[in-house]
Design a protein around this motif. Sequence first.
Motif, mmCIF file in Angstrom:
data_model
loop_
_atom_site.group_PDB
_atom_site.id
_atom_site.type_symbol
_atom_site.label_atom_id
_atom_site.label_comp_id
_atom_site.label_asym_id
_atom_site.label_seq_id
_atom_site.Cartn_x
_atom_site.Cartn_y
_atom_site.Cartn_z
ATOM 1 N N ARG A 61 27.129 39.610 41.364
ATOM 2 C CA ARG A 61 28.153 39.462 42.317
ATOM 3 C C ARG A 61 28.716 38.209 42.782
ATOM 4 O O ARG A 61 29.780 38.004 43.277
ATOM 5 N N SER A 62 27.906 37.184 42.335
ATOM 6 C CA SER A 62 28.377 35.996 42.724
ATOM 7 C C SER A 62 29.431 35.008 41.990
ATOM 8 O O SER A 62 29.945 34.001 41.999
ATOM 9 N N GLU A 63 29.595 35.675 40.654
ATOM 10 C CA GLU A 63 30.694 35.163 39.413
ATOM 11 C C GLU A 63 32.026 35.404 40.276
ATOM 12 O O GLU A 63 32.359 36.298 40.813
ATOM 13 N N LYS A 64 32.805 34.218 40.050
ATOM 14 C CA LYS A 64 33.926 34.111 40.714
ATOM 15 C C LYS A 64 35.131 34.657 39.535
ATOM 16 O O LYS A 64 34.739 34.185 38.549
ATOM 17 N N TYR A 65 36.089 35.571 39.879
ATOM 18 C CA TYR A 65 37.030 35.765 38.703
ATOM 19 C C TYR A 65 38.165 36.238 39.703
ATOM 20 O O TYR A 65 38.704 36.506 40.837
ATOM 21 N N ALA A 66 39.284 36.071 38.785
ATOM 22 C CA ALA A 66 40.802 36.615 39.048
ATOM 23 C C ALA A 66 40.955 37.949 38.659
ATOM 24 O O ALA A 66 40.413 38.641 37.767
#
Length: 392
Positions: free
Chosen positions: A32-37
Amino acid sequence: MRLLDVKGVLDREKVIQETGAQIKIFENLHDRSEKYAVPSHRWGKDEDEVNYDEMTQLMGMAEPARNEIRRRAGYEKIIKSCEQAKKDGYRWIWIDTCCIDKRSGAELSEAINSMYQWYQESQKCYAHLNGVCGTFFPREQDLSKFAKANGWPEWFSRGWTLQELIAPKQVEFFNKDWVPIGDKGSLAETLEKITRIPINVLRDGVNPRHFCVAQLMSWAADRKTTRVEDRAYSLLGLFGVDMPKFYGEGKKAFQRLQLEIIQRYYCDHSIFAWNSKRQFGWLGDVLADDPSYFRGCHDVEKVELNQFVDEIMNYPQNRLGIARSPGRGSLVCLRSRGHTFRQQLAVFPLTNVGIQICLPVIPHRDSESVFRAILACRDYYGNLITIDFKSL
């Protein structure tokens, strides 16, 4: 959660004509720490969009089939979204058209249940307004340009884009050519005018669940979905409820949604306030058939039960729109059983014969067989809302 690798998609596009070239573009991520658009867009026809299978098989297709897919408007949206994500420094992007394998009913159901959360956890949402040609966000209604959507870009009339506007922290708007034309924060006042969503939800990120059910429903009243069931399914995340998906059940989906909301939103009588102005006549049902029935509920406010009981004990009948009628009775005195009454108001369980609810009732001035039940919510003018029931 399956995400697109932004660099992988763009690198693949550079070598798309090379025989034997293979680049991995999807990754299942649980961190859940992955950043995404995420992009948000008005879906075109199914044949214009690009699905999961087409994206995974693109390199292995014969050139005519591959080029046909790459010419689609849906493929251009994927590439443009990835280009913007790369520009903003994001490695990953989630796109609803191609990141869900819709051949799997379980995967589709999981995506519908999780979509609000996925948009909420995204770093930025790119809202593509395909009908906007200019380089400025439209500030006023224009029926000549947007006749199909009440004078505003069609994106604002679709069911799924409601959660895609509310859930993300940041929403950036783009015109049809992917030129940025503003963001949710700077456009909050205009967005409130278009959607009737309070500005503190749009600009300050106030949790929409702080508002009563009727008001939340009113935000969806003028929106449309291609499939009838999605009128309900697109609201699951907004209300924080879950329920099985049965495409083919039609309007029953919205009935089931309301029952799920009743079980989750304890003590919120506003779900019954959709016909408070009697605009639908006598329909004989305590639940609405469609979100559009809540169109006039954007000013409805919930009244806490302690306050409601205290108020109802001394509430003048004329403020309820009921003239005093000698011999017809009046509000039952509740003082001696106030605590018990509060407990009865607090729950309305679902039974095998319907919804069981305890409400204070007053006689109707025009009919001996109709009574008005008072709800723990008030209208714009501060009056407690009543609904009509016919005695059997």
